[in-house]
Design an enzyme around this catalytic site. Structure first.
Site, PDB file in Angstrom:
ATOM      1  N   HIS A  47      -4.739   3.181  13.373  1.00 20.17           N
ATOM      2  CA  HIS A  47      -3.707   2.341  13.600  1.00 20.17           C
ATOM      3  C   HIS A  47      -3.088   2.307  15.048  1.00 20.17           C
ATOM      4  CE1 HIS A  47      -3.523   0.832   9.364  1.00 20.17           C
ATOM      5  NE2 HIS A  47      -3.520   2.208   8.987  1.00 20.17           N
ATOM      6  N   GLU A 154      -4.908   7.620  -0.578  1.00 19.01           N
ATOM      7  CA  GLU A 154      -4.484   6.142  -0.426  1.00 19.01           C
ATOM      8  C   GLU A 154      -4.827   5.041  -1.259  1.00 19.01           C
ATOM      9  OE1 GLU A 154      -3.978   5.641   3.745  1.00 19.01           O
ATOM     10  OE2 GLU A 154      -6.291   5.926   3.844  1.00 19.01           O
ATOM     11  N   ASP A 180       0.073   3.729   1.923  1.00 20.79           N
ATOM     12  CA  ASP A 180      -1.064   2.820   1.609  1.00 20.79           C
ATOM     13  C   ASP A 180      -1.069   3.029  -0.160  1.00 20.79           C
ATOM     14  OD1 ASP A 180      -1.386   1.298   3.758  1.00 20.79           O
ATOM     15  OD2 ASP A 180      -3.245   2.709   4.276  1.00 20.79           O
TER      16      ASP A 180
END
Length: 263
Positions: A47, A154, A180
């Protein structure tokens, strides 16, 4: 061989305190982390727009500073990318969105040298200060303490397969990805929800059964749940916050202090 602070701390009955890096690319962020007392840096290539060059510089500075660098790679990034990250100085790889035993086995294969995996061998690695080390010494050392396989939990499918994934040889850490996972469970950010706490208990039980390490990430605003995860559920790797989050918190606090000057 530089030490793996996660394994060292666990052997001493301590948690491994980590800071995430996804915005600041200069060496100073590592030096500040060292001065603050962090044990590990979690370099985020999933990310962020960090480059491999950024990652290599951060890893090298971490190694020289005595902080263990783990790198989260993008989802389904491929064997070649993982190879470059490891050769760039990472002491472990964080694999996001792993859901099946087969995916966990592939993660191990990409990260470990034969006979445990299929990682390609090269010389002059930053983990050894670019000195030449014989393969017979390098391979067992990196396989055991220099290439930690961290599986992020996740997805709902991962939870369903958690016992089998925890049993995969070579997988060393199961890391809760709180945001997540709560999104997949349909309870985004609802940290008091029974589904979330049941997931925590499920991961912790699988870790104990499989003899793995329990890690937590994403609970930056809930130290109470983090404390429960550490003291009751046995979590040992704790991602404290990301650089951008820490900067935002400090800036907001500073503006509050400045704004109060003229009141």
């Amino acid at each position: 061989m530089l030490q793996n602070n996660l394994l060292r701390n666990i052997s001493q009955g301590q948690i491994c305190k980590a800071i995430g890096v996804k915005v600041v690319t200069s060496n100073e962020i590592i030096l500040l982390a060292k001065a603050a007392g962090y044990d590990s840096v979690f370099i985020d290539l999933e990310h962020s727009v960090l480059t491999l060059e950024d990652m290599g510089r951060l890893c090298s500075t971490s190694l020289l500073s005595g902080i263990t660098p783990f790198v989260r790679v993008p989802r389904e990034c491929g064997r070649g990318f993982v190879q470059r990250v490891l050769d760039g100085g990472a002491m472990g790889i964080v694999f996001p969105h792993i859901s099946t035993v087969e995916e966990a086995q592939l993660a191990v294969s990409m990260t470990k040298y034969p006979p445990r995996g299929q990682r390609s061998l090269t010389a002059a690695l930053p983990q050894y200060d670019f000195q030449r080390v014989s393969a017979k010494d390098l391979i067992p050392q990196l396989n055991s303490i220099g290439s930690t396989v961290i599986i992020q939990v996740e997805t709902k499918t991962c939870l369903e397969n958690i016992d089998a994934i925890a049993a995969v040889e070579g997988v060393e850490v199961l890391l809760l990805g709180a945001n997540d996972l709560s999104l997949e469970l349909g309870i985004l950010g609802e940290w008091e929800h029974s589904l979330f706490h049941n997931a925590l208990d499920t991961i912790a039980a699988a870790v104990r059964k499989g003899g793995k390490i329990f890690g937590i990430a994403g609970l930056y605003s809930r130290p109470d749940i983090s404390k429960h995860a550490v003291q009751v559920l046995g979590a040992k790797y704790v991602l404290g916050h990301l650089d951008i989050g820490l900067l935002a918190v400090a800036m907001n606090k500073n503006v509050e202090q400045l704004s109060a000057l003229d009141k």
